[in-house]
Design a protein around this motif. Structure first.
Motif, PDB file in Angstrom:
ATOM      1  N   ARG A 130      46.412  29.508  47.620  1.00 42.08           N
ATOM      2  CA  ARG A 130      45.083  30.128  47.494  1.00 42.08           C
ATOM      3  C   ARG A 130      45.000  31.415  48.313  1.00 42.08           C
ATOM      4  N   ILE A 131      45.565  31.412  49.504  1.00 38.71           N
ATOM      5  CA  ILE A 131      45.554  32.608  50.363  1.00 38.71           C
ATOM      6  C   ILE A 131      46.351  33.731  49.699  1.00 38.71           C
ATOM      7  N   ARG A 132      47.530  33.407  49.160  1.00 35.05           N
ATOM      8  CA  ARG A 132      48.327  34.428  48.461  1.00 35.05           C
ATOM      9  C   ARG A 132      47.579  34.960  47.247  1.00 35.05           C
ATOM     10  N   GLN A 133      46.923  34.071  46.528  1.00 35.04           N
ATOM     11  CA  GLN A 133      46.158  34.467  45.347  1.00 35.04           C
ATOM     12  C   GLN A 133      45.032  35.417  45.745  1.00 35.04           C
ATOM     13  N   ALA A 134      44.339  35.123  46.830  1.00 37.01           N
ATOM     14  CA  ALA A 134      43.256  35.986  47.301  1.00 37.01           C
ATOM     15  C   ALA A 134      43.784  37.348  47.727  1.00 37.01           C
ATOM     16  N   ARG A 135      44.931  37.370  48.403  1.00 36.43           N
ATOM     17  CA  ARG A 135      45.523  38.655  48.815  1.00 36.43           C
ATOM     18  C   ARG A 135      45.914  39.491  47.605  1.00 36.43           C
ATOM     19  N   ARG A 136      46.508  38.855  46.610  1.00 35.73           N
ATOM     20  CA  ARG A 136      46.881  39.602  45.400  1.00 35.73           C
ATOM     21  C   ARG A 136      45.633  40.151  44.714  1.00 35.73           C
ATOM     22  N   GLY A 137      44.579  39.340  44.657  1.00 34.67           N
ATOM     23  CA  GLY A 137      43.332  39.800  44.042  1.00 34.67           C
ATOM     24  C   GLY A 137      42.728  40.958  44.813  1.00 34.67           C
ATOM     25  N   ALA A 138      42.748  40.876  46.136  1.00 32.29           N
ATOM     26  CA  ALA A 138      42.209  41.963  46.960  1.00 32.29           C
ATOM     27  C   ALA A 138      43.034  43.229  46.777  1.00 32.29           C
ATOM     28  N   ALA A 139      44.343  43.094  46.676  1.00 31.74           N
ATOM     29  CA  ALA A 139      45.201  44.262  46.463  1.00 31.74           C
ATOM     30  C   ALA A 139      44.922  44.892  45.101  1.00 31.74           C
ATOM     31  N   ARG A 140      44.729  44.061  44.066  1.00 33.69           N
ATOM     32  CA  ARG A 140      44.383  44.594  42.739  1.00 33.69           C
ATOM     33  C   ARG A 140      43.046  45.312  42.779  1.00 33.69           C
ATOM     34  N   ASP A 141      42.064  44.700  43.458  1.00 37.66           N
ATOM     35  CA  ASP A 141      40.745  45.323  43.559  1.00 37.66           C
ATOM     36  C   ASP A 141      40.825  46.656  44.290  1.00 37.66           C
ATOM     37  N   GLN A 142      41.586  46.699  45.368  1.00 38.22           N
ATOM     38  CA  GLN A 142      41.728  47.939  46.133  1.00 38.22           C
ATOM     39  C   GLN A 142      42.411  49.015  45.296  1.00 38.22           C
ATOM     40  N   ALA A 143      43.445  48.625  44.562  1.00 41.85           N
ATOM     41  CA  ALA A 143      44.138  49.588  43.706  1.00 41.85           C
ATOM     42  C   ALA A 143      43.191  50.127  42.644  1.00 41.85           C
ATOM     43  N   TRP A 144      42.365  49.264  42.089  1.00 40.37           N
ATOM     44  CA  TRP A 144      41.402  49.696  41.082  1.00 40.37           C
ATOM     45  C   TRP A 144      40.393  50.666  41.693  1.00 40.37           C
ATOM     46  N   LEU A 145      39.903  50.342  42.900  1.00 40.34           N
ATOM     47  CA  LEU A 145      38.943  51.229  43.557  1.00 40.34           C
ATOM     48  C   LEU A 145      39.556  52.593  43.843  1.00 40.34           C
ATOM     49  N   GLU A 146      40.824  52.605  44.233  1.00 37.42           N
ATOM     50  CA  GLU A 146      41.487  53.867  44.527  1.00 37.42           C
ATOM     51  C   GLU A 146      41.722  54.685  43.270  1.00 37.42           C
ATOM     52  N   MET A 147      41.880  54.022  42.124  1.00 31.62           N
ATOM     53  CA  MET A 147      42.090  54.733  40.861  1.00 31.62           C
ATOM     54  C   MET A 147      40.775  55.215  40.266  1.00 31.62           C
ATOM     55  N   THR A 148      39.665  54.581  40.637  1.00 29.48           N
ATOM     56  CA  THR A 148      38.369  54.948  40.091  1.00 29.48           C
ATOM     57  C   THR A 148      37.954  56.285  40.676  1.00 29.48           C
ATOM     58  N   PRO A 149      37.674  57.261  39.830  1.00 25.53           N
ATOM     59  CA  PRO A 149      37.299  58.566  40.366  1.00 25.53           C
ATOM     60  C   PRO A 149      35.971  58.490  41.118  1.00 25.53           C
ATOM     61  N   ALA A 150      35.930  59.159  42.233  1.00 32.56           N
ATOM     62  CA  ALA A 150      34.701  59.198  43.024  1.00 32.56           C
ATOM     63  C   ALA A 150      33.684  60.093  42.331  1.00 32.56           C
ATOM     64  N   VAL A 151      32.443  59.735  42.443  1.00 32.92           N
ATOM     65  CA  VAL A 151      31.373  60.540  41.888  1.00 32.92           C
ATOM     66  C   VAL A 151      31.299  61.835  42.702  1.00 32.92           C
ATOM     67  N   ASP A 152      31.318  62.967  41.987  1.00 33.12           N
ATOM     68  CA  ASP A 152      31.266  64.251  42.686  1.00 33.12           C
ATOM     69  C   ASP A 152      30.032  64.338  43.557  1.00 33.12           C
ATOM     70  N   GLY A 153      30.233  64.721  44.801  1.00 35.31           N
ATOM     71  CA  GLY A 153      29.121  64.920  45.715  1.00 35.31           C
ATOM     72  C   GLY A 153      28.580  63.649  46.341  1.00 35.31           C
ATOM     73  N   ALA A 154      29.106  62.492  45.976  1.00 42.17           N
ATOM     74  CA  ALA A 154      28.603  61.242  46.549  1.00 42.17           C
ATOM     75  C   ALA A 154      29.309  60.989  47.884  1.00 42.17           C
ATOM     76  N   SER A 155      28.512  60.754  48.883  1.00 35.39           N
ATOM     77  CA  SER A 155      29.074  60.468  50.205  1.00 35.39           C
ATOM     78  C   SER A 155      29.616  59.048  50.234  1.00 35.39           C
ATOM     79  N   PRO A 156      30.495  58.759  51.187  1.00 36.19           N
ATOM     80  CA  PRO A 156      30.971  57.372  51.312  1.00 36.19           C
ATOM     81  C   PRO A 156      29.824  56.388  51.516  1.00 36.19           C
ATOM     82  N   ALA A 157      28.791  56.797  52.234  1.00 44.01           N
ATOM     83  CA  ALA A 157      27.636  55.911  52.444  1.00 44.01           C
ATOM     84  C   ALA A 157      26.916  55.638  51.130  1.00 44.01           C
ATOM     85  N   ASP A 158      26.791  56.674  50.280  1.00 41.29           N
ATOM     86  CA  ASP A 158      26.145  56.485  48.979  1.00 41.29           C
ATOM     87  C   ASP A 158      26.976  55.567  48.086  1.00 41.29           C
ATOM     88  N   ARG A 159      28.302  55.772  48.106  1.00 40.14           N
ATOM     89  CA  ARG A 159      29.158  54.908  47.294  1.00 40.14           C
ATOM     90  C   ARG A 159      29.054  53.458  47.758  1.00 40.14           C
TER      91      ARG A 159
END
Length: 178
Positions: free
Chosen positions: A86-115
């Motif tokens: 279960r711990i390995r599964q959660a880590r893999r899921g978190a890594a996939r989620d992080q990779a997806w977030l990094e691939m998602t283009p940031a909204v122009d002009g949006a601050s990290p706080a707004d995101r």
């Protein structure tokens, strides 16, 4: 419970007696659940799910138990391996989620706080509203396409998007004119 009684239950369960195995589960479920609650960080629900998986695995593997007197240690060993899965599964899921977030283009002009505020506002929406907003606002789908994909009436998707948009605007400090 005496050691002799437990060994009788083990022998009977090994021979296929579900009631005998149920007695073993009853005798050991508190220890297994407590161990998993301390081991896993996902809360009681996750620990109980893994405990259930543990008992199913134990029932299936019972014929391979070599030492009846070591049943509790054997059972907790199964729990530990299930927890590690279960711990390995959660880590893999978190890594996939992080990779997806990094691939998602940031909204122009949006601050990290707004995101972060938008992400939290989305997380607070009911699942069907969040799905409607994600498809129509974030992914650019038409209301009709989202309604078909989600299996919801067109009017429901439209109202979900309108409500979701209003909550996101409020989260970003804008005004809700709706």
């Amino acid at each position: 419970m005496s050691r002799l009684g437990e060994e009788e239950w083990i022998r009977a369960a090994r021979a296929g007696s579900a009631p005998a195995f149920a007695r073993l589960v009853g005798a050991h479920q508190s220890a297994v659940r407590a161990f998993l609650r301390r081991t896993l960080s996902g809360g009681w629900g996750e620990a109980d799910d893994v405990a259930q998986e543990t008992f199913v695995s134990a029932w299936q593997a019972l014929p391979r138990l070599r030492d009846d007197q070591g049943f509790r240690a054997w059972l907790l060993g199964i729990a530990w391996r299930r927890a590690q899965d279960r711990i390995r599964q959660a880590r893999r899921g978190a890594a996939r989620d992080q990779a997806w977030l990094e691939m998602t283009p940031a909204v122009d002009g949006a601050s990290p706080a707004d995101r972060l505020a938008v992400r939290q506002a989305l997380a607070d929406l009911p699942p069907d509203v969040r799905a409607s907003v994600a498809l129509c606002l974030a992914d650019g789908w038409s209301h009709a396409e989202a309604a078909q994909a989600l299996g919801l009436p067109l009017g429901t998707v439209k109202s979900h998007v309108a409500r979701g948009r209003a909550r996101l605007l409020v989260a970003l400090g804008g005004c809700d004119d709706a």
